[in-house]
Design an enzyme around this catalytic site. Structure first.
Site, PDB file in Angstrom:
ATOM      1  N   HIS A  16       0.820  -1.212   0.000  1.00 18.74           N
ATOM      2  CA  HIS A  16       0.000   0.000   0.000  1.00 18.74           C
ATOM      3  C   HIS A  16       0.853   1.261   0.000  1.00 18.74           C
ATOM      4  CE1 HIS A  16      -3.624  -2.364   1.689  1.00 18.74           C
ATOM      5  NE2 HIS A  16      -3.344  -2.632   0.447  1.00 18.74           N
TER       6      HIS A  16
ATOM      7  N   GLU B 124      -1.574 -17.214 -25.183  1.00 14.88           N
ATOM      8  CA  GLU B 124      -0.566 -17.421 -24.137  1.00 14.88           C
ATOM      9  C   GLU B 124      -0.257 -18.900 -23.953  1.00 14.88           C
ATOM     10  OE1 GLU B 124      -1.056 -14.357 -20.854  1.00 14.88           O
ATOM     11  OE2 GLU B 124      -3.101 -15.110 -21.001  1.00 14.88           O
TER      12      GLU B 124
ATOM     13  N   ARG C 207      -5.145  -4.673 -17.060  1.00 14.68           N
ATOM     14  CA  ARG C 207      -5.202  -5.868 -16.194  1.00 14.68           C
ATOM     15  C   ARG C 207      -6.189  -5.604 -15.058  1.00 14.68           C
ATOM     16  NH1 ARG C 207       0.810  -5.707 -17.290  1.00 14.68           N
ATOM     17  NH2 ARG C 207       1.421  -7.789 -17.999  1.00 14.68           N
TER      18      ARG C 207
ATOM     19  N   CYS D  92       1.207  -7.955 -26.231  1.00 13.17           N
ATOM     20  CA  CYS D  92       1.188  -7.082 -25.053  1.00 13.17           C
ATOM     21  C   CYS D  92       2.082  -7.574 -23.924  1.00 13.17           C
ATOM     22  CB  CYS D  92      -0.242  -6.906 -24.560  1.00 13.17           C
ATOM     23  SG  CYS D  92      -1.025  -8.442 -24.056  1.00 13.17           S
TER      24      CYS D  92
HETATM   25  C1  PEP Z   1       1.544 -12.000 -20.739  1.00 13.11           C
HETATM   26  O1  PEP Z   1       1.446 -13.132 -20.268  1.00 13.11           O
HETATM   27  O2  PEP Z   1       2.380 -11.694 -21.599  1.00 13.11           O
HETATM   28  C2  PEP Z   1       0.650 -10.925 -20.283  1.00 13.11           C
HETATM   29  C3  PEP Z   1       0.618  -9.771 -20.895  1.00 13.11           C
HETATM   30  O3  PEP Z   1      -0.108 -11.153 -19.196  1.00 13.11           O
HETATM   31  P1  PEP Z   1       0.456 -11.182 -17.692  1.00 13.11           P
HETATM   32  O4  PEP Z   1       1.861 -10.665 -17.724  1.00 13.11           O
HETATM   33  O5  PEP Z   1      -0.476 -10.325 -16.918  1.00 13.11           O
HETATM   34  O6  PEP Z   1       0.365 -12.630 -17.349  1.00 13.11           O
HETATM   35 MG    MG Z   2      -0.299 -13.655 -19.127  1.00 12.63          MG
END
Ligand code: PEP
Ligand code: MG
Length: 762
Positions: free
Chosen positions: A376, A618, A483, A689
């Site tokens: 926090h 992913e 996210r 991303c």
């Molecule tokens: C990823 O897996 O590349 C992604 C963008 O999601 P996270 O990093 O939140 O798992």
């Molecule tokens: Mg991910």
């Protein structure tokens, strides 16, 4: 007292003391370092005094006491257990320079439970100060399982032993206690910690105010004491209201959720009731605060969960604040001039409100021993723009107030008493970064187009409302990954649909017409929501997470989708599904989204103008089902962080294997190329991303493969755009194609030389 092997009837304190003295002399004459001697000393004392535990705590620079040696307590607690100044019975003994003799230590109001020591089975405790020339150097403690008051003889023997131990400490026979620290504190040093809030700060150390020591335990007049307590609690609440309404914090943002949770804690009826009960039971208001803090902490520590650790910090912060009010102490916020203008605050631990006690204008940096980026206080530090480093082990002991220091939150390094060379280098670095930032800002409105005319859309990754101003500052085209789980992780309870909708609405409003891709909850595995029952798993990254949980618990996903639909009323909504492993999962998700849309329409709510549903790529399996997938989605986005870890079977969080395999290698690049082709064939917008997108050399490779949209941390937009503006995408594509055809393994090196020969600077 009994001496082992002796007839108790002929025992007096004299022989026991003599035995101890003799053994101590022997120990001191034997070879061995300071630690080995301390270990032998506690063993001997426990043996001669027939106690199950004998421990030595030594005072550190900040007044805290560290367990230096113990016979009987868990060896792992040695050098780990630390009592804050005045904390617990041991802290009282040192602070007040008194002997503590307690038959049932755990019920004493000042008792501080430390689960790591394993001391809960010992009932009686005798603690004497280890002192010399009126100075307390530490505490010598014995403990027994039996509930008993130690005799006057026991006390005498232990006190005399403590005097001898003090002699040895001062003479340097036991090194590592005092002299080493003094020496160390005059030298330059670097401590490696972790970034909590980004930035670089140069300044001078201020040690966070140590805790108030409670000396008066029993109240003479409980009714009067109750009035004191009530007045202090009322004043605490009023001061928090005033502080949180401060101009720096009044803006909406996720730090507000943290502060609201904290404020709710201060208004908690249960806490107030327990405090009042303790006072009604005869304690002073101060002792009641300590008692309730200790008993609540003991309960919280049993829950091995980051949420409860964070709550415990809030409680410690509140309790310390209440103690200061009871003691009539002003906070540093009332006395801003007491702070140097370039304050770098050092604390063992810190709650969000404690940071706000300091004058923001004078604060440059923060260093804490136990903080993390998700704590926090980190969130508040980010909101205030203070460079902060956490996990700076041992920093409190290694600094003096007024020391020069540099906080480099970019690398997580803390430089103590830096040399003039280091200061000069950092001053240059700060100037350079400022210049770079100015250059990047100047590019803000320049489109990211390569020299051969290829336009690349650049988006930011975000997760909190405080990230949203970066959209405008960086000139990015939108938010490519929001996210949503961070909002959930900061909440005390599962946020209801309206609360979620409010949060998403605020994000959409801040995006100011630019697109935002909301990723549905990627919770489960290691991202725990304490209010959701989640089974413990052997392999959390490959466990019941993200869309798997969403489909098995449709109520959770449905609520989120409903909130997103409401937040995007009259606008376009983009929803992205994490960890999709089979194309068919998208059918189930779409059905759920469609059902929510029709419910919304039937109830007469304004629906979004358009809803786009996309999948994250992913899980490697999905790469072999692209034809089916592409027909079911409106867009796809590569989560390269997860995709790489699963392709290489290398845990992204495990430092040993996480960086073992290069993403710029033929296998993953071929997989990404296949994806580009499938997306082109089905005319499905494609983006990436993961962290790869934000590293210029990797972004170069992605553009060469055919990616025309990337989403990254806001700070990466400037560097990646700078690279794009100097890139000839056609030449890069040709090179990468050749390298892949040949199966070249040093692709990274080849791209580095390509960039150099093309005059692309990173
Ligand atoms: C990823 O897996 O590349 C992604 C963008 O999601 P996270 O990093 O939140 O798992
Ligand atoms: Mg991910």
């Amino acid at each position: 007292m009994q001496r082992r092997g002796d007839d108790p009837r002929v025992m007096t304190s004299e022989p026991a003391l003599r035995v101890i003295m003799r053994r101590l002399r022997e120990i001191m004459s034997e070879p061995g370092d300071g630690q080995a001697r301390l270990d032998k000393i506690v063993k001997q004392i426990a043996g001669v005094m027939v106690t199950e535990v004998c421990s030595i705590y030594l005072k550190r620079q900040d007044g805290s006491l560290e367990l230096f040696a113990s016979e009987g307590l868990n060896p792992k607690a040695v050098h780990t257990t630390r009592m804050k100044r005045g904390e617990g019975l041991v802290g009282r003994c040192a602070e007040l320079n008194i002997t503590v003799n307690e038959p049932e230590a755990s019920t004493h109001p000042a008792f501080s439970y430390r689960p790591e020591t394993g001391e809960e089975i010992y009932h009686s405790l005798l603690a004497v100060p280890i002192g010399r020339s009126g100075q307390v150097l530490g505490v010598l403690v014995v403990q027994n399982r039996a509930q008993k008051e130690y005799s006057d003889e026991d006390v005498e023997v232990l006190q005399a032993t403590a005097m001898v131990v003090a002699e040895h400490l001062v003479s340097g026979a036991v090194a590592g206690a005092g002299t080493a620290i003094e020496l160390e504190k005059s030298l330059s040093a670097v401590i490696q910690g972790e970034q909590m809030a980004e930035g670089i700060a140069l300044g001078h150390i201020v040690l966070h105010e140590p805790r108030i020591v409670v000396t008066h335990l029993m109240a003479e007049d409980p009714a009067e004491e109750l009035l004191r307590l009530d007045a202090a609690v009322a004043s605490l609440r009023a001061s928090l209201d005033e502080m949180f309404d401060h101009e720096h914090l009044s803006g909406a943002g996720e730090h507000r959720d943290v502060l609201e949770a904290y404020r709710m804690f201060a208004h908690d009826k249960g806490w107030e009731r327990r405090l009042r009960e303790a006072v009604e039971g005869g304690l002073t208001a101060e002792a009641a605060v300590e008692r309730v803090q200790n008993s609540t902490r003991a309960r919280m520590l049993r829950q091995n969960d980051p949420y409860w650790r964070e709550r415990q910090r809030d409680l410690d912060d509140l309790s310390d604040r209440l103690l200061r009010i009871l003691a009539g102490r002003v906070t540093s916020a009332d006395e801003p001039s007491a702070l140097p203008p370039d304050t770098i605050l050092v604390a063992r631990t810190m709650g969000p409100a404690e940071l706000l006690d300091y004058d923001r204008k004078r604060l440059r940096g923060l260093i804490v021993e136990d903080g993390s980026g998700q704590s926090h206080v980190a969130i508040v530090a980010k909101a205030l723009g203070i460079a902060a480093v956490g996990q700076a082990t041992g920093v409190v002991e290694r600094v003096n107030a007024g020391d020069a220091a540099i906080v480099d939150a970019m690398t997580g390094e803390v430089h103590l008493r830096p040399s003039t060379d280091v200061i000069a280098a950092y001053s240059d670095k700060v100037r350079f970064l400022a210049r770079r930032q100015r250059q990047y800002r100047a590019l803000k409105d320049v489109p990211a187009v390569t020299i051969d005319g290829v336009k690349v859309d650049l988006h930011i990754n975000a997760g909190l409302l405080v990230d949203m101003p970066h959209l405008k500052d960086s000139g990015a085209d939108g938010v490519g990954l929001f996210r949503t789980e961070l909002l959930f992780m900061l909440s005390n309870t599962l946020p209801k649909v309206e609360r979620q909708a409010d949060s998403y609405r605020a994000i959409v409003a801040r995006a100011d017409g630019k697109p935002v891709v909301f990723r549905t909850l990627d919770i489960g595995g290691d991202k725990v929501l304490h209010y959701l029952r989640q089974p413990k798993e052997e392999n959390p990254a490959m466990g019941w997470r993200a869309v798997r949980m969403g489909l098995d618990r449709p109520a959770l996903l449905r609520t989120q989708v409903r909130a997103l639909l409401r937040a995007a009323a009259g606008q376009e909504l983009r929803v992205m599904i994490p960890m999709v492993s089979m194309a068919a999962e998208m059918d189930a998700v779409r059905a759920l989204v469609e059902k929510e849309r029709s419910i919304m329409r039937s109830k007469g709510h304004e629906a979004p103008e358009k809803v786009l549903v996309g999948a994250m790529i992913e899980v490697p399996c999905l790469l072999f089902e692209l034809d089916a997938l592409m027909k079911k989605v409106d867009f796809v986005s590569v989560g390269s962080n997860d995709l790489m870890q699963f392709m290489y079977a290398a845990d992204r969080t495990n430092a040993r294997v996480g960086s073992r395999y290069d993403s710029l290698s033929p296998a993953p690049l071929r997989a990404l190329k296949a994806l580009v082709k499938a997306a082109e064939k089905y005319k499905v917008p494609l983006t990436l991303c993961g962290e790869m997108a934000g590293r210029p050399i990797e972004a170069l490779a992605l553009i060469a493969l055919g990616f025309r949209s990337l989403s990254m941390a806001p700070a990466s937009i400037g560097p990646v755009k700078t690279m794009i503006l100097a890139l000839h995408a056609g030449r890069a594509a040709k090179l990468v194609e050749e390298l892949l055809k040949k199966g070249t393994t040093n692709i990274r090196e080849r791209l580095d030389s390509f960039a150099e020969s093309e005059g692309i600077e990173f």
